[in-house]
Design a protein around this motif. Structure first.
Motif, short mmCIF file in Angstrom:
data_model
loop_
_atom_site.label_atom_id
_atom_site.label_comp_id
_atom_site.label_asym_id
_atom_site.label_seq_id
_atom_site.Cartn_x
_atom_site.Cartn_y
_atom_site.Cartn_z
N ALA B 141 -25.05 -1.03 -14.45
CA ALA B 141 -25.29 -0.66 -15.83
C ALA B 141 -25.53 0.83 -16.03
O ALA B 141 -25.55 1.31 -17.16
CB ALA B 141 -26.51 -1.42 -16.36
N ILE B 142 -25.76 1.58 -14.96
CA ILE B 142 -26.17 2.97 -15.12
C ILE B 142 -24.99 3.83 -15.55
O ILE B 142 -23.97 3.87 -14.86
CB ILE B 142 -26.75 3.55 -13.82
N TYR B 308 -31.08 6.25 -13.42
CA TYR B 308 -31.75 5.08 -12.85
C TYR B 308 -31.47 3.84 -13.68
O TYR B 308 -31.42 3.92 -14.91
CB TYR B 308 -33.25 5.40 -12.84
N GLY B 309 -31.29 2.70 -13.03
CA GLY B 309 -31.13 1.46 -13.78
C GLY B 309 -30.71 0.30 -12.91
O GLY B 309 -30.79 0.39 -11.68
N GLN B 310 -30.26 -0.78 -13.54
CA GLN B 310 -29.87 -1.96 -12.79
C GLN B 310 -28.46 -1.78 -12.24
O GLN B 310 -27.53 -1.45 -12.96
CB GLN B 310 -29.94 -3.19 -13.67
N THR B 315 -25.07 -9.48 -16.79
CA THR B 315 -25.27 -8.90 -18.12
C THR B 315 -25.36 -7.38 -18.07
O THR B 315 -24.70 -6.71 -18.86
CB THR B 315 -26.52 -9.54 -18.77
N PRO B 316 -26.17 -6.79 -17.16
CA PRO B 316 -26.21 -5.32 -17.11
C PRO B 316 -24.84 -4.71 -16.85
O PRO B 316 -24.44 -3.73 -17.51
CB PRO B 316 -27.18 -5.03 -15.95
#
Lengths: 443, 443
Positions: B141-142, B308-310, B315-316
């Motif tokens: 997702a980033i 930063y992220g999933q 879903t992401p």
């Protein structure tokens, strides 16, 4: 006359308005890095002039003769791309509107103007079909506006939490790490150049509020002005508040918050606010120290995202300005930045042997005199210098024999030399085992 | 026949290839969130079909009848935008090339294919003048590829350090926080669905290496293939390594590293590698826990940036795919995503009274029976529930009189109720001072 054969032979006329901390770095990079930028943009970016209030003022960067002018109007009338870094409302606003009317793309870093009159400027740019970009206006070097506008365009943002003012983050971080009172931390920030002589706009939260309005507008596809932002600064935060928060596992940060809210009737609205906030120390924003900025985004599908980097400073902010300039230029040249990738160089791929890194090596050694010297010799012979060496003695055998564990962290050296060092050390008869070899980064 | 009056009345035909974890979420969002997406894209995004290997397989999401097909060729031949989420090399590659030849924009999340045959695909897309985007291929997702390509286009990246594999980050993070051995942490990851039954691609670093090749290609404007990446996994990292690193202030992470190197002659090259790495615990990447991903970028002007992220999950990752789809659609409709902002809604701005937040309130109270009950009553009457309450008794006066300090953290409540609570509590005669009121986020 001949027609340029390739897009790269084209040139675009770039006008720069303002030559302060950020503007002077933008000018420097446009001049010094012209070839590289031309490759990225698909056209030469010719800096045709820099508008300043006075020709005699001192500047951070030496510019070629004839580039400076006090006639911003004439400069704007004849440019393909106008970069506005004057700050303040007027004459910045009139000049931007004139540039738009001329059909020039506009890049601005003027958060005060965008927070106050953004809606009017966006509409004029849309109507004229020109690009108005302003990545530098929020969180300096951090690419945040483009990810929100483009990358998250298929998602629904529910909340944005931002540390968007470096001065206040520096002050609160100092108070947290040293126990200082607000006034002392403010003085330290002023001493280091992180806070201005008149720090009101920062410490009262006004700067963060302007950025909150811009962030909220983009995140929620709605236009917010400064007066929509509820704002409270950090002047009343005491060392006691911070100590008590720390005891409970919290840190205090000045946050700009924009979030989707639902009232009792189910109607939706957006709340935008700036205030000192307790955050659990485990939250990613809690690890944002010093004058750094970060924006934490919560979206329905993407979940939690964070964007971190330098929020101010001439050179970092110039990077964001030039990203917008290159994108605007690509659009002029190619009719849109939609191409998958512009390959402008073919720097060779190198094998890992060419990498310079540092090693952390754990060795089991026989505990006898002269061992350390023999190991150190091998490192030196390979040109690898040792940063730290720790020895731990262990009584192992039932006969009381001792072994020692050595942990050596090296300075950066060529991978091939490090590998050779480990090979040679492993062959020493005083080494009973090489228990681990790991590379180290970030030191 | 009438011509559509507005771009939003236009429709684009979207074909989806693959309906696994990510594909099924992409289909769901395209169907459920159609109106919103149409507003963002400037055109309806009509999902015209989903190509699958077998019509009978079980799926995460229920799709309308008639949408599934096994004839991917026919679907591609008739689409404006093709989303490829099949994975693997063939038939994904042939289908993408066919889509490009038809003039369709392509969005892919296929890191294996892009790492192996990216250069060929990018060239074909460029030659055909269509967009090939692949934000979902690296770090889920980033938003990282677009910031690197666009936002940093006026800068020079010198180094990229990425935690780009959630499985290995989860395993190493577990080992670090619990002292577990590798095998046990791997089993825990498999149990939670963070690691596959056959975890080879993750733990041997192959997945990270594919992403490193894509990251390096974009960051350095050069095309890297998988075989250019030096790769070492985490299977040999022991609990001892991690404990010893922790003692010295380090954490061990599997990093994908791409960096600009200069050899002894001054010639430049790029080194790309994946290996377990010691990082100081103060480094921003050290705070990336669990299955999260992050990419740390060093650029000449921007300095240090982190995203930063999933990094995984249906879903992401679907969020990243749809960001690319909306951008591709905008380009089709508007001739480029260059417009400053698409305002699709006008959700109202709400004042701070409507915000739901939680408070941390510090009170100085007279130390006598019944005080806590009276304070708690006021909270309850305003509908504010208390999360934690701590009392600390202090012997203050020379006469031995005691005062108590109460620190109350509330659950989330409407700002107006919280403010009313504080006002009423302050009026109690047993309260000698309200020493601080701060809002809390992130809990």
């Amino acid at each position: 006359m001949t027609t340029p054969a390739t897009p790269a032979a084209r040139a675009l006329r770039v006008a720069l308005l303002g030559c302060g901390t950020v503007g002077s770095q933008v000018a420097r990079i446009l001049l010094d890095d012209a070839d590289n930028l031309a490759g990225r943009a698909g056209a030469r970016l010719d800096l045709v002039g820099v508008a300043v209030r006075s020709l005699d003022a001192e500047r951070d960067v030496e510019l070629p003769d004839g580039l400076l002018t006090t006639d911003a109007d004439a400069l704007v009338a004849d440019a393909d791309i106008v970069i506005e870094l004057m700050g303040g409302i007027e004459p910045a606003k009139s000049l931007i509107l004139r540039a738009i009317a001329h059909g020039a793309a506009v890049v601005s870093g003027n958060k005060a103007l965008l927070a106050l009159d953004g809606p009017e400027l966006y509409e004029q740019a849309d109507a004229a079909g020109v690009q108005l970009s302003y990545e530098a206006a929020v969180a300096g070097a951090i690419p945040i506006l483009r990810p929100i506008r483009d990358s998250l365009s298929g998602d629904r943002i529910t909340r944005v939490l931002g540390i968007v003012n470096g001065t206040t983050n520096y002050i609160l971080d100092q108070m947290d790490s040293t126990g200082a009172q607000f006034d002392d931390a403010l003085q330290a920030a002023q001493h280091l150049g992180y806070a201005e002589a008149d720090p009101t706009a920062d410490i009262e939260g006004h700067d963060a509020a302007a950025k909150a309005a811009i962030l909220a507008s983009l995140s929620f596809h709605t236009r917010f002005a400064l007066e929509d932002v509820s704002c409270e600064g950090i002047t009343s935060v005491t060392a006691d508040d911070i100590a008590a928060a720390a005891e409970d596992g919290y840190v205090i940060k000045l946050l700009a918050i924009a979030e989707l809210l639902t009232d009792a009737t189910g109607a939706e609205g957006i709340g935008v606010r700036v205030h000192p906030t307790l955050l659990p120390r485990t939250h990613p924003l809690a690890a944002v120290h010093g004058a750094f900025n970060a924006v934490f985004v919560e979206a329905e599908n993407a979940g939690e995202l964070m964007f971190y980097g330098q929020g101010a400073g001439g050179t970092p902010t110039a990077s964001a300005v030039l990203g917008d300039v290159v994108s605007a230029a690509r659009r002029r040249v190619l009719g849109g930045p939609g191409r998958t990738e512009t390959t402008t160089s073919q720097v060779p791929a190198l094998g890992i042997d060419a990498v310079r890194t540092s090693y952390c090596i754990a060795l089991q050694v026989v505990d006898e005199p002269g061992v350390l010297a023999r190991i150190a010799q091998i490192f030196a012979a390979n040109g690898v210098s040792i940063e730290t060496m720790r020895q731990r003695i262990r009584q192992d055998g039932p006969d009381g024999a001792t072994t020692a564990e050595l942990r050596i962290v090296t300075h950066r050296a060529v991978e091939a030399s490090l590998a050779a060092t480990v090979r040679q050390v492993a062959e020493l008869e005083v080494i009973t085992a090489v228990s681990s070899v790991l590379r180290v980064e970030g030191i």
